[in-house]
Design a protein around this motif. Structure first.
Motif, PDB file in Angstrom:
ATOM      1  N   ASN A  64       0.827  -1.208   0.000  1.00  0.00           N
ATOM      2  CA  ASN A  64       0.000   0.000   0.000  1.00  0.00           C
ATOM      3  C   ASN A  64       0.854   1.248   0.000  1.00  0.00           C
ATOM      4  OD1 ASN A  64      -2.375  -1.420  -0.020  1.00  0.00           O
ATOM      5  ND2 ASN A  64      -2.581  -1.450   2.206  1.00  0.00           N
ATOM      6  N   ARG A  65       1.966   1.193   0.747  1.00  0.00           N
ATOM      7  CA  ARG A  65       2.856   2.341   0.784  1.00  0.00           C
ATOM      8  C   ARG A  65       3.421   2.629  -0.594  1.00  0.00           C
ATOM      9  NH1 ARG A  65       8.328   3.047   4.487  1.00  0.00           N
ATOM     10  NH2 ARG A  65       9.301   4.609   3.186  1.00  0.00           N
ATOM     11  N   ASP A  66       3.811   1.595  -1.316  1.00  0.00           N
ATOM     12  CA  ASP A  66       4.356   1.793  -2.654  1.00  0.00           C
ATOM     13  C   ASP A  66       3.305   2.398  -3.582  1.00  0.00           C
ATOM     14  OD1 ASP A  66       6.177  -1.311  -2.432  1.00  0.00           O
ATOM     15  OD2 ASP A  66       6.823   0.716  -1.953  1.00  0.00           O
ATOM     16  N   LEU A  67       2.063   1.957  -3.468  1.00  0.00           N
ATOM     17  CA  LEU A  67       1.000   2.473  -4.322  1.00  0.00           C
ATOM     18  C   LEU A  67       0.748   3.948  -4.042  1.00  0.00           C
ATOM     19  CD1 LEU A  67      -1.558  -0.471  -4.214  1.00  0.00           C
ATOM     20  CD2 LEU A  67      -0.249   0.297  -6.188  1.00  0.00           C
ATOM     21  N   LEU A  68       0.795   4.346  -2.784  1.00  0.00           N
ATOM     22  CA  LEU A  68       0.513   5.728  -2.432  1.00  0.00           C
ATOM     23  C   LEU A  68       1.615   6.670  -2.895  1.00  0.00           C
ATOM     24  CD1 LEU A  68      -1.268   7.789  -0.941  1.00  0.00           C
ATOM     25  CD2 LEU A  68      -0.031   7.210   1.157  1.00  0.00           C
ATOM     26  N   TYR A  69       2.871   6.248  -2.776  1.00  0.00           N
ATOM     27  CA  TYR A  69       3.997   7.144  -3.056  1.00  0.00           C
ATOM     28  C   TYR A  69       4.718   6.835  -4.374  1.00  0.00           C
ATOM     29  CZ  TYR A  69       3.521   8.584   1.831  1.00  0.00           C
ATOM     30  OH  TYR A  69       3.038   9.064   3.026  1.00  0.00           O
ATOM     31  N   ARG A  70       4.176   5.948  -5.150  1.00  0.00           N
ATOM     32  CA  ARG A  70       4.877   5.579  -6.381  1.00  0.00           C
ATOM     33  C   ARG A  70       4.991   6.789  -7.306  1.00  0.00           C
ATOM     34  NH1 ARG A  70       0.581   1.811  -9.769  1.00  0.00           N
ATOM     35  NH2 ARG A  70      -1.102   3.361  -9.927  1.00  0.00           N
ATOM     36  N   HIS A  94       7.108   9.064  -7.131  1.00  0.00           N
ATOM     37  CA  HIS A  94       7.665  10.224  -6.432  1.00  0.00           C
ATOM     38  C   HIS A  94       9.096   9.865  -6.038  1.00  0.00           C
ATOM     39  CE1 HIS A  94       3.998  12.692  -5.962  1.00  0.00           C
ATOM     40  NE2 HIS A  94       3.383  11.519  -5.987  1.00  0.00           N
ATOM     41  N   ARG A  95      10.046  10.729  -6.396  1.00  0.00           N
ATOM     42  CA  ARG A  95      11.448  10.380  -6.171  1.00  0.00           C
ATOM     43  C   ARG A  95      11.871  10.589  -4.726  1.00  0.00           C
ATOM     44  NH1 ARG A  95      15.178  14.671  -6.471  1.00  0.00           N
ATOM     45  NH2 ARG A  95      14.278  16.709  -6.967  1.00  0.00           N
ATOM     46  N   PHE A  96      11.118  11.412  -3.976  1.00  0.00           N
ATOM     47  CA  PHE A  96      11.453  11.621  -2.570  1.00  0.00           C
ATOM     48  C   PHE A  96      10.849  10.524  -1.714  1.00  0.00           C
ATOM     49  CE2 PHE A  96      12.267  15.855  -4.184  1.00  0.00           C
ATOM     50  CZ  PHE A  96      13.359  16.269  -3.421  1.00  0.00           C
ATOM     51  N   PRO A  97      11.534  10.122  -0.645  1.00  0.00           N
ATOM     52  CA  PRO A  97      11.005   9.083   0.241  1.00  0.00           C
ATOM     53  C   PRO A  97       9.699   9.508   0.897  1.00  0.00           C
ATOM     54  CG  PRO A  97      13.339   9.472   0.666  1.00  0.00           C
ATOM     55  CD  PRO A  97      12.883  10.565  -0.245  1.00  0.00           C
ATOM     56  N   ALA A 121      16.958  23.541   5.394  1.00  0.00           N
ATOM     57  CA  ALA A 121      17.843  23.583   6.561  1.00  0.00           C
ATOM     58  C   ALA A 121      18.275  22.186   6.986  1.00  0.00           C
ATOM     59  CB  ALA A 121      17.137  24.287   7.718  1.00  0.00           C
ATOM     60  N   ARG A 122      17.510  21.180   6.586  1.00  0.00           N
ATOM     61  CA  ARG A 122      17.857  19.791   6.905  1.00  0.00           C
ATOM     62  C   ARG A 122      18.469  19.081   5.697  1.00  0.00           C
ATOM     63  NH1 ARG A 122      12.963  17.111  10.261  1.00  0.00           N
ATOM     64  NH2 ARG A 122      14.593  15.546  10.518  1.00  0.00           N
ATOM     65  N   GLY A 123      18.859  19.859   4.692  1.00  0.00           N
ATOM     66  CA  GLY A 123      19.517  19.301   3.525  1.00  0.00           C
ATOM     67  C   GLY A 123      18.595  18.711   2.491  1.00  0.00           C
ATOM     68  N   ILE A 124      17.317  19.012   2.574  1.00  0.00           N
ATOM     69  CA  ILE A 124      16.335  18.486   1.622  1.00  0.00           C
ATOM     70  C   ILE A 124      15.958  19.620   0.690  1.00  0.00           C
ATOM     71  CG2 ILE A 124      14.078  17.395   1.364  1.00  0.00           C
ATOM     72  CD1 ILE A 124      14.397  16.514   4.342  1.00  0.00           C
ATOM     73  N   ILE A 125      16.397  19.543  -0.543  1.00  0.00           N
ATOM     74  CA  ILE A 125      16.167  20.609  -1.508  1.00  0.00           C
ATOM     75  C   ILE A 125      14.934  20.266  -2.342  1.00  0.00           C
ATOM     76  CG2 ILE A 125      17.145  21.995  -3.352  1.00  0.00           C
ATOM     77  CD1 ILE A 125      18.558  22.154  -0.603  1.00  0.00           C
ATOM     78  N   VAL A 126      13.864  20.999  -2.093  1.00  0.00           N
ATOM     79  CA  VAL A 126      12.598  20.797  -2.805  1.00  0.00           C
ATOM     80  C   VAL A 126      11.922  22.156  -2.945  1.00  0.00           C
ATOM     81  CG1 VAL A 126      11.401  20.295  -0.632  1.00  0.00           C
ATOM     82  CG2 VAL A 126      10.398  19.542  -2.779  1.00  0.00           C
ATOM     83  N   SER A 127      11.286  22.411  -4.063  1.00  0.00           N
ATOM     84  CA  SER A 127      10.678  23.717  -4.307  1.00  0.00           C
ATOM     85  C   SER A 127       9.334  23.840  -3.589  1.00  0.00           C
ATOM     86  CB  SER A 127      10.468  23.931  -5.814  1.00  0.00           C
ATOM     87  OG  SER A 127       9.443  23.075  -6.293  1.00  0.00           O
ATOM     88  N   HIS A 128       8.911  25.079  -3.364  1.00  0.00           N
ATOM     89  CA  HIS A 128       7.620  25.295  -2.714  1.00  0.00           C
ATOM     90  C   HIS A 128       6.465  24.829  -3.596  1.00  0.00           C
ATOM     91  CE1 HIS A 128       8.050  28.987  -5.137  1.00  0.00           C
ATOM     92  NE2 HIS A 128       6.742  29.030  -5.146  1.00  0.00           N
ATOM     93  N   GLN A 129       6.660  24.847  -4.931  1.00  0.00           N
ATOM     94  CA  GLN A 129       5.614  24.319  -5.810  1.00  0.00           C
ATOM     95  C   GLN A 129       5.406  22.821  -5.583  1.00  0.00           C
ATOM     96  OE1 GLN A 129       8.183  26.176  -6.891  1.00  0.00           O
ATOM     97  NE2 GLN A 129       7.532  27.717  -8.402  1.00  0.00           N
ATOM     98  N   THR A 130       6.500  22.106  -5.359  1.00  0.00           N
ATOM     99  CA  THR A 130       6.380  20.676  -5.081  1.00  0.00           C
ATOM    100  C   THR A 130       5.683  20.447  -3.747  1.00  0.00           C
ATOM    101  OG1 THR A 130       8.381  20.188  -6.363  1.00  0.00           O
ATOM    102  CG2 THR A 130       7.674  18.546  -4.740  1.00  0.00           C
ATOM    103  N   VAL A 131       6.013  21.272  -2.758  1.00  0.00           N
ATOM    104  CA  VAL A 131       5.336  21.160  -1.453  1.00  0.00           C
ATOM    105  C   VAL A 131       3.842  21.378  -1.626  1.00  0.00           C
ATOM    106  CG1 VAL A 131       5.130  22.142   0.859  1.00  0.00           C
ATOM    107  CG2 VAL A 131       7.391  21.864  -0.176  1.00  0.00           C
TER     108      VAL A 131
END
Length: 233
Positions: free
Chosen positions: A3-9, A11-14, A41-51
C-alpha cells in the motif's frame, strides 16, 4: 506492491520526507516557502511548488482517512458559527461546526448568510456524523433557528453569543493562515484548504481539561503514531 508503494509511487522523494512536509504545512501556520526553507535547513532541496502539490495530493488522502476514522466518534454538543472572509473583494462566509471539545465537525464556504446556507451546513453535519446532536449552540443569528426547525426540530437549541466562544475561537487558525497566505484566492481554494487542514488539526488537537502533563505527552505521542499509520510510514 505494498500500500505504501502504491501511495507514493512515481515520487522520487522518500515517503518520510513527503509526509513530513505535509505535516509541517498543515500542522503549523507556515507558508509553502517557509516549509521549503525548513526542509532546506535539513539538507532536503525541494521547491515550494512541489510542497504545494504534495499538500494537495497527500494532504487530501490523509484528511479523508482521518475523517473516516473519526466518523461518529465526536461529541454530541454542536457549536455552530459563521465568519466573514473576503475573497476577490467580495464577502463570503465560512460556516463552521465544532463539538464541545473543540474538534471540527464540518466547515463550509458559502456566499450567503441566511437560512438556506444554515440548512446546507446542518444537512452536511447530519450526513457526516450519522446522527443528530444532543444540543446545538449558536449565536443570535435567526437563520440557525429557522433551519433547525426544518432539519432537526427535536434538537435543543441554545442561542446566546456568550455560549458560543468555542466555535468563534475555532476560526483563529484559519485567520492566521489567511494572513500568511495573503488571503485565499477563491472559494474553491479556501474550501479545499480547510477540508484538508481541519481533519489534520483534529488529529493533533488535545483538549486540555486540566490533564496531567505526562498524559498530555502520551496523547501527543499517540497522535504521532496514528499519523505514521495514516501516512504509511
Amino acid at each position: 506492491m505494498t500500500n505504501r508503494d502504491l501511495l507514493y509511487r512515481r515520487h522520487r522523494f522518500p515517503a518520510e520526507i513527503i509526509a513530513h512536509a505535509v505535516w509541517l504545512y498543515f500542522r503549523f501556520p507556515l507558508s509553502l516557502r517557509m516549509v521549503e526553507d525548513l526542509l532546506a535547513a535539513r539538507g532536503i532541496i525541494v521547491s515550494h511548488q512541489t510542497v504545494r502539490l504534495w499538500a494537495e495530493k497527500f494532504g487530501r488522502h490523509f484528511a479523508n482517512d482521518i475523517r473516516r476514522r473519526s466518523s461518529g466518534r465526536l461529541g454530541d454538543k454542536w457549536h455552530l458559527d459563521e465568519a466573514v472572509v473576503s475573497i476577490g473583494g467580495k464577502k463570503h462566509w465560512l460556516w463552521r461546526a465544532v463539538d464541545q471539545d473543540g474538534f471540527v465537525l464540518e466547515v463550509l464556504v458559502q456566499s450567503h448568510r441566511n437560512a438556506k446556507a444554515a440548512r446546507r451546513l446542518m444537512r452536511r453535519l447530519l450526513k457526516g456524523q450519522g446522527q443528530a446532536p444532543r444540543v446545538m449552540i449558536t449565536d443570535k443569528l435567526r437563520s440557525y433557528d429557522a433551519a433547525k426547525r426544518q432539519i432537526m426540530p427535536g434538537v435543543a437549541h441554545r442561542s446566546h453569543k456568550g455560549l458560543n466562544n468555542r466555535a468563534e475561537n475555532s476560526h483563529q487558525p484559519i485567520r492566521r493562515r489567511e494572513r500568511i497566505m495573503k488571503r485565499f484566492k477563491s472559494t474553491r481554494h479556501l474550501q479545499r484548504f480547510v477540508s484538508i487542514h481541519d481533519p489534520i488539526a483534529n488529529l493533533f488537537h488535545i483538549p486540555r481539561h486540566d490533564i496531567a502533563s505526562s498524559h498530555h505527552r502520551e496523547l501527543r505521542a499517540a497522535a504521532r503514531d496514528l499519523w505514521a499509520t495514516i501516512a504509511r510510514l
